[in-house]
Each structure stands twice: as structure tokens, then as C-alpha cells.
Design an enzyme around this catalytic site. Sequence first.
Site, PDB file in Angstrom:
ATOM      1  N   ASP A 157      19.283  -1.057 -15.356  1.00  0.00           N
ATOM      2  CA  ASP A 157      20.027  -1.438 -16.555  1.00  0.00           C
ATOM      3  C   ASP A 157      21.386  -2.024 -16.171  1.00  0.00           C
ATOM      4  OD1 ASP A 157      21.175  -1.104 -19.382  1.00  0.00           O
ATOM      5  OD2 ASP A 157      19.222  -0.150 -19.607  1.00  0.00           O
ATOM      6  N   ASP A 173      30.121  13.864 -19.941  1.00  0.00           N
ATOM      7  CA  ASP A 173      28.855  14.519 -20.280  1.00  0.00           C
ATOM      8  C   ASP A 173      27.721  14.121 -19.338  1.00  0.00           C
ATOM      9  OD1 ASP A 173      27.650  16.451 -21.764  1.00  0.00           O
ATOM     10  OD2 ASP A 173      27.146  15.175 -23.468  1.00  0.00           O
ATOM     11  N   HIS A 198      25.586   0.026 -22.048  1.00  0.00           N
ATOM     12  CA  HIS A 198      24.175   0.149 -22.418  1.00  0.00           C
ATOM     13  C   HIS A 198      23.438   1.130 -21.514  1.00  0.00           C
ATOM     14  CE1 HIS A 198      19.926  -1.211 -22.733  1.00  0.00           C
ATOM     15  NE2 HIS A 198      20.229  -1.536 -23.983  1.00  0.00           N
ATOM     16  N   ASN A 290      13.388  -6.455 -29.495  1.00  0.00           N
ATOM     17  CA  ASN A 290      14.065  -6.315 -30.787  1.00  0.00           C
ATOM     18  C   ASN A 290      13.950  -7.567 -31.651  1.00  0.00           C
ATOM     19  OD1 ASN A 290      14.941  -3.790 -29.882  1.00  0.00           O
ATOM     20  ND2 ASN A 290      16.890  -4.593 -29.118  1.00  0.00           N
ATOM     21  N   SER A 358      15.547  -0.416 -26.798  1.00  0.00           N
ATOM     22  CA  SER A 358      16.185   0.089 -25.575  1.00  0.00           C
ATOM     23  C   SER A 358      16.489   1.571 -25.685  1.00  0.00           C
ATOM     24  CB  SER A 358      17.491  -0.667 -25.304  1.00  0.00           C
ATOM     25  OG  SER A 358      17.247  -1.944 -24.785  1.00  0.00           O
TER      26      SER A 358
END
Length: 583
Positions: A157, A173, A198, A290, A358
Amino acid sequence: MATRFLPSSGGRARAIVFFCFMVVVWMLPTQARALPEQSSTPDDIPGMVAVDLEDSLSQPELEAFGSEFGVSLSPSSILSARTRIHAVTVARENVHALLERLRKDGRVQHVEPVAKVHARWVPNDPLFQEQWHIQRVGAIQAWQVSTGRGVTVAVVDTGVACENHEAFTISSDLADTWCKTGFNFVDNHPHATDDHGHGTHVAGTIAQSTHNGIGGSGLAFHARLLPIKVLNAQGWGTTLAVADGVRYAADAGAHVINLSLGGARASRILFDAIQYARSKGALVVAAAGNNGQFVEYPAAFEGVVAVAATDSQDRLASFSSWGPEVDLAAPGENVLQQTICNGGKDRCELFSKFSGTSMAAPHVSAAAALLMSLGVTEPGRVQAMLEASAEVPEGEIKGGPRFGQGIVQVGKAVRATVGVQAATRLALVFGLTAYVGRRIRRKGGFSRFWRPGFWLMALAFGPGLLAWAPIIVSRVSLPIDLLARPVPDWDLLLGVSVHRWLPLAHVLIPFSLSAVGFGIRWARPFIAGIAVGIAAYLGSVPLLELTTGNLISRLLLATWALINIAGCLWLAVLHLDEREVSS
């Protein structure tokens, strides 16, 4: 002489008044929160009613009570003699009427339907309740049996914020997540830092640090992340970079490769890279696209799990691509995870809701990791199990172009897997033990199978000593996870790649122990139990098609397993024959 300080008479009076006030407050009755009135719940067991009678009732009075209402009172447990709590079974259509009658009887303190309760582990992450998508795929049920230990998931990615490098910092996190060293194919160096956001968001769905009191949760939070950067700060890359990233992931030992990216080009170079990854035992998962129409590449390639996106109402998201190439669907609208801002620098981070296929794909990648952590390492088998357990929304057909085989339900998949594995191995333990006993008797010998050492080891190496622990307690804790796994599965904690060689399921283990402990009388039942347990485990591997896919591989595995099983059973006979022990 030391001076003694005594309270004044006024001080003593105030202390006495304060003490009396506290006693009165303590003695005042507190107002308890009223319990909700529930006519029925989804957990109610049809036809079963719990009746709490007055403790003073004698046994003849209990019998008379049952006769009066035409029911049979069954003690709830050994405590019923003291509590007078009993269970009643009636036809489900008569439950309501019986409840109404019993509530009017003065001898009844409480009466209510008997309901199921479930062991549940819920993380303390403050945003977990907002992560509808994690819960929709059955995370709470899945975490009872698997958290992804030993599985490496490559995120190909924009990079992942899981290391401190120059101005880039690890996300708060992701601090407790195991991140392996990946590669940056945009700038050609080993630091796959995220300058877009992303990739970090996608990685969070897979393995966000969980139960740390920060932010949200990840679905396979004990899995290992392998960050590979192939998309730049503007969020795009090339088919060449993606192909290189896929090959790198396969060579680095990734078991699942997540591709939350796509385009219109059916690149043969990228297709070959994906086939290479499959040949190395990796499951490749990709976003369908998408565009609201056709499935993009690489999701449309054969051998890739194409994932469509759904909303919180289980509808196909308006933006989601669909078509015959879609294999599964997963939540992809308003997905909440941590990501970066300001190009990943200056410790800029936020929790944001993203939408897209995604966001759907990593739910499937994480689900695959949860299954692989249970020893199901063959990619085709993992995909088949996810598809079999997926749920199709009402009005849709299984295998259709919109949802594929359905919305992924990993909770159902992993629980069914553990149940089948444990039941199969337990049955094999009993069957092989009976076979060993028969062999000993035919030789004119005798054995005592009741020895605790034998059964302790047979269960530990076969189904797992606490195989059914998830019914009571979650396997999130490492000690519980170890005891619930069969010993031959312990190598999964080192990695799925190690487990594929089954180093802890081998006749050499009881053989080596025999070389050392055969002359020790008390040790022989233990060694025999290990041998039978390993034989049962080995018998289940080809039977359940856990580690190999094609026919030739399965035949080779079955042959290898049979040879080891024969050796294990020979050793079990040798150790359990009391004639051999006494000679």
C-alpha cells in the site's frame, strides 16, 4: 518528658456526631437499579423455565408443587437442596402460560426462561463500540478461539506508520503491534513509512494494537504486519511496483497479502507475481474497486480473493464494484481506524472513518489470518472456509455478482474450524487407543489404559488439553492459547511457515523420548500418550486438508503421515504392554 496531645471536648463531640452520622448512612437501604422486564431474548432456550421456590419447602411439598402444576422439577445442580432452584421443561408454546401461572403462586420467588450465556472477551479500546464493521464480521466470537498469532500479513500500500524513521513516527495505536521490516519500492529503501495515510488505516483493520486502552481494535491483532510501500504520497503507484511488492512479500514469508488498490490494466507482470505468491503458499486478497461497475485488477485475476464493500445495513455500498469475479463482501463504509496526517510527520495522527473496497479487503485478510493461526495454512482451503461460512443478505443468492459467496463471518468460520479439529482428533485418539489395545491383546499381552499420564499426553498432543476452553474463556491470553492448542500446533506461534513442515508432529519425538525413558517405568505411559496423540494429530492433517492443496501434495502428505503414524503406534504398543514392562 514528651507532651501528649489530647482532643478537646468539642473535638470529641464532633467526632462522635460524625461517627453516628456515618453509621446511619451506612445502615440506610440503597436503591438498587431495577432489572429490565424482558418477555423474551435471543438467548432464551425454547421450552425451559427456571423456578426459584421458597427455601423452606420440604421434599414432599416440592413434589406436591410439581403435581399441582403438572410439571417435573429437575434440580439445577447439587445446590438445589439448599436454594430450591429447579428447571422445568415444557412445550415451547406453553411457556408463556406457565410463567403467568407460576408468577401468581406465593411459593415462587422467581420464575423466568432459562437462557444461554456466552463467554465473551471485549477489548477496552474506547472506540471499539463505534467500529461496527469489526463486530459485523463476528470479531467477538472469533477472538474466543483465535487472534492471528504466528501469521504474517503483508500490506502492499502507501506504507504503514509502524516505525520511527527520521521525521516519521510509529502510530500510537500500532505501538504494540508486531511490525516486520518491509520495503519501500517508491524510494527504494527498507523503510516503508506512510506519507499518505491509506496504508496505515488498512493495516489498522488487520492488526491495530488492541486492548491497550487507546483508540480502536484490529481484527487479527496478534498477527504480524509486513509493510510494503508501492504507492506514493498522492496515493498512486505502478503495476511494476505492485508486482515487485507482491514478490517481495512472498519471499519475505507473508502468508496473506492485502492489496487495497486497483486499476483497469490487466498487467501480465502483476498476474505472474500473484501466481508466484500463490505458489509460495500466500493468500492474495484485493479490493474489487470503487467504480460502482466492473471489478478492477488485480482483484479480477484468477487466484485473487476479490472483495466488494457493504454498508452497516448489509447493502452493497453505492461505490463498490461488482461482477462475477467477486468472491466475498465485507464492511467498507465508514470504517474507523487510526491513520496519519501531515504526511506522517510530527507525530500527527487521527482516528478517521474511511470508505471504499480498500477498507473491505483488510477485513477478509484479517479473517484469513485468524483461520491460518489455527493451522489451516493452505490458501485455497482458507478461502473455501471463509466462503462457506459467509452470509448472503436476504434477497441475494450465494455466488452472485454483488456479494459473491456472502459477507464474511469469521466468528462462525473459526469456531466451526476449532470444533471440527478437536472432535476429529479426539475421535482419532480413542480409535487409535482401541487399536493399540487390540494389538497388545493379540500379542498375548495386557495393558492399563486408565493411567493418567497416558491420557494427559494423548489429549495434549491430539486435540489439545483444553481444546474446549473457548466455551468458558477466551484464547487471547497466551497461556490459555497454548493449553487449548495441541502441542504440534505450538510451532504456529513461531510462524505459519514453520508449521507447514510439522516439526512437532513427528515420530522422532516419541522415539527420542523412548531412547531416554524406556527403562523408566512411570515414564512409559507418558511416552505412549505422546505417540498416540501425535498419531491422531497426523491423521487429522490430510483428513481435514489443512496444509496442502493439490492432489499430488495431499497424497505425499498422506503417505508421510501414515509412515509416522505406524511408527507412533508401534512405540505406543511397546510402551503400554505391561508384559514388556515386567520383563
